[in-house]
Design a protein around this motif. Structure first.
Motif, short mmCIF file in Angstrom:
data_model
loop_
_atom_site.label_atom_id
_atom_site.label_comp_id
_atom_site.label_asym_id
_atom_site.label_seq_id
_atom_site.Cartn_x
_atom_site.Cartn_y
_atom_site.Cartn_z
N GLY A 46 3.48 6.99 35.43
CA GLY A 46 3.92 6.24 37.30
C GLY A 46 3.04 5.85 37.33
O GLY A 46 1.88 4.76 37.00
N CYS A 47 1.54 6.65 38.52
CA CYS A 47 0.51 6.53 39.63
C CYS A 47 0.23 5.92 38.15
O CYS A 47 -0.90 4.53 38.49
CB CYS A 47 -0.04 7.47 39.74
SG CYS A 47 1.13 8.35 40.43
N ILE A 48 -1.12 6.46 37.51
CA ILE A 48 -2.40 6.52 36.09
C ILE A 48 -1.38 4.57 35.67
O ILE A 48 -2.80 3.49 35.38
CB ILE A 48 -2.56 7.05 35.66
CG1 ILE A 48 -3.42 8.98 36.21
CG2 ILE A 48 -3.69 6.53 34.56
CD1 ILE A 48 -4.35 8.13 37.55
N PRO A 49 -1.00 4.67 34.27
CA PRO A 49 -0.67 3.58 33.70
C PRO A 49 0.04 2.39 34.64
O PRO A 49 -0.38 1.44 33.99
CB PRO A 49 -0.09 3.52 33.22
CG PRO A 49 1.43 5.32 33.33
CD PRO A 49 0.39 5.84 34.56
N SER A 50 0.28 2.94 35.66
CA SER A 50 0.77 1.44 36.66
C SER A 50 -0.53 1.08 36.64
O SER A 50 -1.06 -0.24 37.44
CB SER A 50 2.12 1.61 37.42
OG SER A 50 1.46 2.57 38.71
N LYS A 51 -1.20 1.69 37.68
CA LYS A 51 -2.75 1.24 38.12
C LYS A 51 -3.50 0.39 37.16
O LYS A 51 -4.26 -0.59 37.11
CB LYS A 51 -3.83 2.12 38.42
CG LYS A 51 -3.24 2.54 40.17
CD LYS A 51 -2.01 2.39 41.38
CE LYS A 51 -1.16 3.02 41.95
NZ LYS A 51 0.44 3.03 40.79
N ALA A 52 -3.69 0.65 35.67
CA ALA A 52 -4.51 0.37 34.25
C ALA A 52 -3.95 -1.10 34.60
O ALA A 52 -4.15 -2.34 34.15
CB ALA A 52 -4.07 1.00 33.48
N LEU A 53 -2.73 -1.26 34.36
CA LEU A 53 -1.76 -2.78 34.66
C LEU A 53 -2.13 -3.15 35.49
O LEU A 53 -2.54 -4.72 35.75
CB LEU A 53 -0.30 -2.17 34.19
CG LEU A 53 0.28 -2.11 32.51
CD1 LEU A 53 1.25 -1.99 32.61
CD2 LEU A 53 -0.76 -3.08 31.58
N LEU A 54 -1.98 -2.91 36.81
CA LEU A 54 -2.20 -3.44 38.14
C LEU A 54 -3.66 -4.42 38.06
O LEU A 54 -4.03 -5.36 38.84
CB LEU A 54 -2.51 -2.63 39.36
CG LEU A 54 -0.64 -2.33 39.53
CD1 LEU A 54 -0.63 -1.61 40.83
CD2 LEU A 54 -0.48 -4.03 40.16
N HIS A 55 -5.08 -3.46 37.82
CA HIS A 55 -5.65 -3.97 37.08
C HIS A 55 -6.51 -5.10 36.00
O HIS A 55 -7.46 -5.67 36.85
CB HIS A 55 -7.07 -2.71 37.10
CG HIS A 55 -8.60 -3.03 36.54
ND1 HIS A 55 -9.45 -3.88 37.57
CD2 HIS A 55 -9.31 -3.03 35.70
CE1 HIS A 55 -10.47 -3.47 37.67
NE2 HIS A 55 -10.59 -3.02 36.08
N ALA A 56 -5.63 -4.82 35.37
CA ALA A 56 -5.86 -5.19 34.38
C ALA A 56 -5.11 -6.84 34.73
O ALA A 56 -6.41 -8.60 34.51
CB ALA A 56 -5.11 -4.93 33.02
N THR A 57 -3.85 -7.33 35.08
CA THR A 57 -3.73 -8.33 35.45
C THR A 57 -4.54 -9.12 36.75
O THR A 57 -4.66 -10.31 37.17
CB THR A 57 -2.03 -8.76 36.23
OG1 THR A 57 -2.53 -7.03 36.92
CG2 THR A 57 -1.54 -7.80 34.54
N HIS A 58 -5.49 -7.91 37.17
CA HIS A 58 -6.01 -8.34 38.45
C HIS A 58 -7.13 -9.25 37.94
O HIS A 58 -7.12 -10.48 38.80
CB HIS A 58 -6.95 -8.13 40.03
CG HIS A 58 -7.27 -7.86 40.41
ND1 HIS A 58 -6.42 -9.08 41.73
CD2 HIS A 58 -8.38 -8.35 41.58
CE1 HIS A 58 -7.77 -9.30 42.57
NE2 HIS A 58 -9.16 -8.07 42.37
N MET A 59 -7.95 -9.32 37.37
CA MET A 59 -9.14 -9.76 36.48
C MET A 59 -8.40 -10.78 35.89
O MET A 59 -8.87 -11.91 35.99
CB MET A 59 -9.47 -8.22 35.16
CG MET A 59 -10.18 -7.19 35.82
SD MET A 59 -11.43 -7.71 36.94
CE MET A 59 -10.62 -7.02 38.22
N LEU A 60 -7.36 -10.73 35.12
CA LEU A 60 -6.02 -12.03 35.00
C LEU A 60 -7.05 -13.07 36.13
O LEU A 60 -6.44 -14.06 36.47
CB LEU A 60 -5.46 -11.74 34.14
CG LEU A 60 -4.29 -13.21 33.28
CD1 LEU A 60 -5.10 -13.79 32.53
CD2 LEU A 60 -3.15 -12.82 33.80
N HIS A 61 -5.75 -13.29 37.37
CA HIS A 61 -5.83 -13.24 39.19
C HIS A 61 -7.17 -14.08 39.06
O HIS A 61 -7.37 -15.20 39.14
CB HIS A 61 -5.35 -12.67 39.39
CG HIS A 61 -5.02 -12.61 40.92
ND1 HIS A 61 -3.93 -14.32 41.15
CD2 HIS A 61 -6.24 -13.29 41.58
CE1 HIS A 61 -3.82 -14.87 42.59
NE2 HIS A 61 -5.49 -14.27 42.58
N GLU A 62 -8.04 -13.47 38.68
CA GLU A 62 -9.14 -13.61 39.30
C GLU A 62 -9.58 -14.92 38.33
O GLU A 62 -10.47 -15.55 38.82
CB GLU A 62 -10.52 -12.40 39.35
CG GLU A 62 -10.16 -11.28 39.67
CD GLU A 62 -10.38 -12.31 42.11
OE1 GLU A 62 -11.34 -12.33 42.26
OE2 GLU A 62 -9.43 -12.26 42.29
#
Length: 462
Positions: A46-62
């Motif tokens: 839930g919370c933790i794995p989804s935040k890991a993917l959100l962070h990784a993909t935000h870095m990609l977006h940047e």
């Protein structure tokens, strides 16, 4: 047979926090968990794995959209999906392992297996029965089903399956425009999936301040996510590993369908109490399957308590944590209190959304006179420097007393900024109190101060 002061069933945020607090207060404590790792849904799926993917993909977006403008030249990173999932799993492992360490440190016994309550004062785990003066049910929740939608966790998935897809889908339909659907939809949109959100209501994020919801939808649309609102899903069919979602528009009964590689069912969650034996015990449940408790988290059966997603209230990990600490302190003879008017909610997309307290809609419905202080992040120097100028801070205060009644932030670090306002509300602060508190420059937090100033004579930089 082992004997304990307290046995907690479930090791999610509510359960493990309650267990540690009980042990800290001198109670002999055990926690029942059937997973191979502690942490419940939140830490594992839930919370933790989804935040890991959100962070990784935000870095990609940047990297794709902002690096070149900042003078960072080079080839845009490619996505190694297996490596990204491994990073996610490593993050989960670090957190769940941390809970196991804390259990050992605080002398909390982990009773490995699935628990049931054969009678008050006893908890059965596997073939063993343990005695406890107090039993706390902290079993959390599970994805709510939807008629006509059969989940296989491969083509039609819940949040659990969405965190471990074998490959990035070219197209994804998200059923439900709430927090879970939008966060995971955002992840896959950044990875290149064509994402469409189908929502029954006429707006996303039900219960959110309406102005924030509208702005949020505009920003997500700008990021490539499509929305079909006011649509009642009739069913999902799967053929040749493709899923077709059929829906009917509520306003005119017009029927339509959309086909995608993957469908994410994200229409909410329901309490998970299967296998506990509550009906045999006579534990009272609500019509929605929630365990009924009083103000001290007691059920109608002596010695049995319940917290978190298993009872009424917002299904939030931090709400469960507060309740877990409160019931532990109560059992130790203290007089704890949970302020349900100051429980923040956060959506971890980019920009983030943070909220606490009343919305304009709830204040209007209550007939309460209020004033609004708003400040856009475009007026914040730090946000402009960081390509993070989308969104605003909105503070709602009582028209006569100036006491802060609620706040809503859409913008950079909203999930952290909202807590400044939570603390202010906990102490009954006025907007002027916040406005007269010195804030470091340049920081995102200055936008909060400016919104507070806007509740009075006006913001400086707007």
């Amino acid at each position: 047979m082992a004997s304990y002061d307290v046995i907690i069933i479930g090791s999610g945020p509510g359960g493990y926090v309650s267990a540690i607090r009980c042990a800290q207060l001198g109670l002999k404590t055990a926690c029942v968990e059937g997973r191979d790792t502690l942490g419940g849904t939140c830490l594992n799926v839930g919370c933790i794995p989804s935040k890991a993917l959100l962070h990784a993909t935000h870095m990609l977006h940047e990297a794709e959209h902002n690096f070149a403008d900042m003078g960072l030249k080079g080839k845009t990173p490619s996505v190694d999906w297996d490596a990204m999932l491994a990073y996610k799993d490593k993050t989960v492992g670090q957190n769940t392992g941390g809970i196991e360490f804390l259990f050992k440190k605080n002398k909390v016994d982990w009773l490995k297996g699935w628990g049931s309550i054969p009678e008050a004062g006893k908890v059965k785990v596997g073939d063993e029965v343990h005695e406890a003066k107090h039993i706390i049910i902290a079993t959390g929740s599970e994805p709510a089903p939807l008629k006509g939608v059969e989940v296989d966790e491969e083509t039609v998935v819940t949040s659990t399956g969405a965190l471990k897809l074998k490959k990035i889908p070219k197209s994804l339909v998200v059923i439900g425009g709430g927090v879970i659907g939008l966060e995971l939809g955002s992840v896959y949109a950044r990875l290149g999936s064509e994402v469409t959100v189908v929502e029954y209501l006429d707006a996303i994020t039900p219960g959110q301040d309406a102005e924030v919801a509208r702005q949020f939808q505009k920003l997500l649309t700008k990021q490539g996510i499509k929305f079909v609102l006011g649509a009642a899903v009739q069913g999902v069919s799967v053929k040749n590993k493709k899923a077709t979602v059929s829906y009917k528009m509520r306003k005119d009964d017009a029927e339509a369908e959309i086909t995608a590689d993957t469908v994410l069912l994200a229409t909410g969650r329901r309490p998970f109490t299967d296998g506990l034996g509550l009906s045999d015990l006579g534990v009272a449940l609500s019509d929605r399957g929630q365990i009924e408790v009083d103000g001290s988290y007691k059920t109608n059966v002596d010695g049995i308590y319940a917290i978190g997603d298993a009872i009424k209230g917002p299904m939030l990990a931090h709400k469960a944590e507060d309740e877990g600490m409160a019931v532990a302190e109560m059992l130790a003879g203290q007089k704890p209190h949970v302020n349900y008017n100051v429980i923040p909610g956060v959506i971890y997309t980019h920009p983030e959304v943070g909220s606490v307290g009343e919305t304009e809609e709830t204040l209007k419905k209550a007939g309460r006179a209020y004033k609004v202080g708003k400040f856009p992040f475009l007026g914040n120097a730090r946000a402009k420097a960081n390509h993070a100028g989308d969104g605003f801070v909105k503070i709602l205060a009582d028209k006569e007393t100036d006491r802060i009644l609620g706040a809503h932030i859409i913008g950079p670090m909203a999930g952290d900024l909202i807590h400044e306002i939570c603390v202010a509300m906990e102490f009954g602060a006025a907007a002027e109190d916040l406005a007269r508190t010195c804030h470091a420059h340049p920081t995102y937090s200055e936008a909060v101060r400016e919104a507070a100033l806007a509740c009075g004579d006006g913001a400086i930089h707007a």
